[in-house]
Design an enzyme around this catalytic site. Structure first.
Site, short mmCIF file in Angstrom:
data_model
loop_
_atom_site.label_atom_id
_atom_site.label_comp_id
_atom_site.label_asym_id
_atom_site.label_seq_id
_atom_site.Cartn_x
_atom_site.Cartn_y
_atom_site.Cartn_z
CB SER A 135 -0.87 -0.03 1.26
OG SER A 135 -1.61 1.16 1.40
CE LYS A 161 -4.65 -0.01 0.30
NZ LYS A 161 -5.29 -0.80 1.37
CE LYS A 163 -3.86 3.73 2.16
NZ LYS A 163 -5.12 3.22 2.75
CG ASP A 188 -7.69 2.33 0.58
OD1 ASP A 188 -8.83 2.82 0.68
OD2 ASP A 188 -7.11 1.74 1.52
CD GLU A 213 -8.72 -0.93 0.54
OE1 GLU A 213 -7.79 -1.23 -0.25
OE2 GLU A 213 -8.58 -0.95 1.77
CG ASP A 238 -10.53 -0.90 4.83
OD1 ASP A 238 -10.88 -1.27 5.96
OD2 ASP A 238 -9.40 -0.42 4.63
CE LYS A 262 -7.42 -2.30 6.68
NZ LYS A 262 -7.46 -0.83 6.70
N GLY A 290 -4.09 -4.12 6.13
CA GLY A 290 -3.09 -3.83 7.15
C GLY A 290 -3.38 -2.50 7.82
#
Ligand code: OSB
Ligand code: MG
Length: 379
Positions: A135, A161, A163, A188, A213, A238, A262, A290
């Site tokens: 990420s 991934k 952000k 995400d 996400e 998420d 998670k 995570g």
């Protein structure tokens, strides 16, 4: 099995580099660890909450208070035949999933150790190797991001991934996709968009992302169900999924086609198992998210990722990406093929570096049913 006392410790840890998401920047971590002492041995876990209530409603401090004032009293000195029962004992407390998860996960570690089984086997895991993804936080400019992606791919990671947030989205993703046409790429948003942004989010359909996400607010399953039919790309939830009932609702409403599990957010291994079983039955792929954990939280994530249904690479990457020195031995290592070998020793399967933990500890308490004894005050 019976939990006789719980040692809570807060550690100071510093990430190698600041990590930026749409909700803020994190570098100095306050890591809370729990050590449960049971009649059959000890178990370790990590509270996976952030420092502030911006990812979800909990913080490491609220989890500490909940653990001390409410949750420990429900689980201490009660005989249980499995760690699942520990979760049931805490059922009447609303929310507080991360605080509950920490107690339940530590109980799982103690239970697995006492049975001489790896945590993965105790949970019903079926893999001895898991696939690892990364990420990447929001970067100040696209050139730096491209360099970062290149480095992670060279290290073997199977999925990248990115952000995103308003103003750092379509153009950034376009640039990464142009430079890396074939990689498994995802984004995400950590809840940074609104349903009115659907037209902007639709532009992301051009980049062959495996999923988007959590684009919409943290508690909005319904609005995601209105957005998903407008997108070609799968939505992965998420923040919205706090337990198996949220997963049921999200799947029934068509709010997502992928779920990120998670441990902390859903309340522990027992809840995670229920969600993965539901998703298997409904053909919804899951993967392990995570929370910038230390090695102890990461070890629990690795064990969970060995369950069937965890078909996409998780945000479970090497200790070296986060920390100069981790608190487990060996550290979590990722092979050049982007995989992690699942430990086979009993429990979480890594040695806990207690000296290193003590050195970083800034507060510590023992929770027993008799009296809560502060040992060393916050600094
Ligand atoms: O949304 O997955 C998230 C980190 C903190 C809070 C939320 C998230 C993240 C990450 C990092 O994406 C995952 C990791 O590398 O631990
Ligand atoms: Mg996320």
């Amino acid at each position: 099995m019976r939990i006789e006392s719980i040692t809570a410790r807060e550690l100071k840890m510093r990430l190698k580099a600041p990590f930026e998401t749409s909700f803020g920047v994190t570098q100095d971590r306050r890591v809370v660890l729990l050590e449960v002492h049971t009649d059959v041995g000890t178990g370790w876990s990590e509270v996976t909450a952030m420092e502030g209530p911006y990812y979800n409603a909990e913080t490491i401090h609220t989890a500490w208070i909940m653990g001390r004032e409410f949750l420990s009293g429900l689980v201490l000195d009660v005989d249980v035949s499995s760690p699942e029962e520990i979760s049931k004992l805490m059922e009447n407390v609303r929310g507080q999933e991360m605080a509950k998860a920490a107690i339940e996960c530590a109980a799982w570690d103690a239970f697995a150790r006492s049975e001489g089984k790896s945590l993965s086997h105790a949970l019903g895991g079926t893999r001895d190797v898991i696939a690892s993804g990364v990420s990447l936080g929001i970067q100040s400019d696209t050139g730096r991001l491209l360099d970062a992606v290149e480095k992670e791919l060279a290290d073997g990671y199977r999925r990248v991934k990115l952000k995103i947030k308003p103003g750092k989205d379509v153009a950034v993703v376009a640039a990464v996709r142009k430079s890396f046409p074939d990689i498994d790429l995802t984004v995400d948003a950590n809840s940074a968009y609104r349903l009115e942004d659907a037209d902007l989010l639709k532009q992301l359909d051009d980049f062959g992302l495996s999923y988007i996400e959590q684009p919409l607010p943290w508690n909005e399953i319904y609005q995601h169900s209105l957005l998903q039919p407008q997108l070609k790309t799968a939505i992965c939830l998420d923040e919205c999924i706090h337990g198996v009932r949220d997963a049921e609702a999200a799947i029934a409403l068509g709010a997502c086609r992928v779920i990120n599990i998670k441990l902390g957010r859903v309340g522990g291994h027992s809840a995670a198992k229920k969600i993965q079983a539901l998703c298997m039955a409904k053909d919804i792929p899951v993967w392990c998210g995570g929370m910038l954990e230390s090695g102890i939280g990461r070890a629990h994530n690795i064990a969970m990722s060995t369950l069937p249904g965890f078909v996409f690479p998780g945000d479970v990457s090497a200790s070296q990406r986060y920390w100069v020195e981790d608190i487990i031995d060996p550290e979590v290592n990722v092979t050049p093929q982007g995989t992690i070998h699942v430990p086979t020793d009993p429990g979480i399967g890594y040695r806990i570096k207690v000296d290193e933990i003590e050195r970083r500890t800034v507060r510590r308490e023992e929770w027993t049913n008799r009296v809560s004894i502060p040992v060393g005050a916050a600094q």
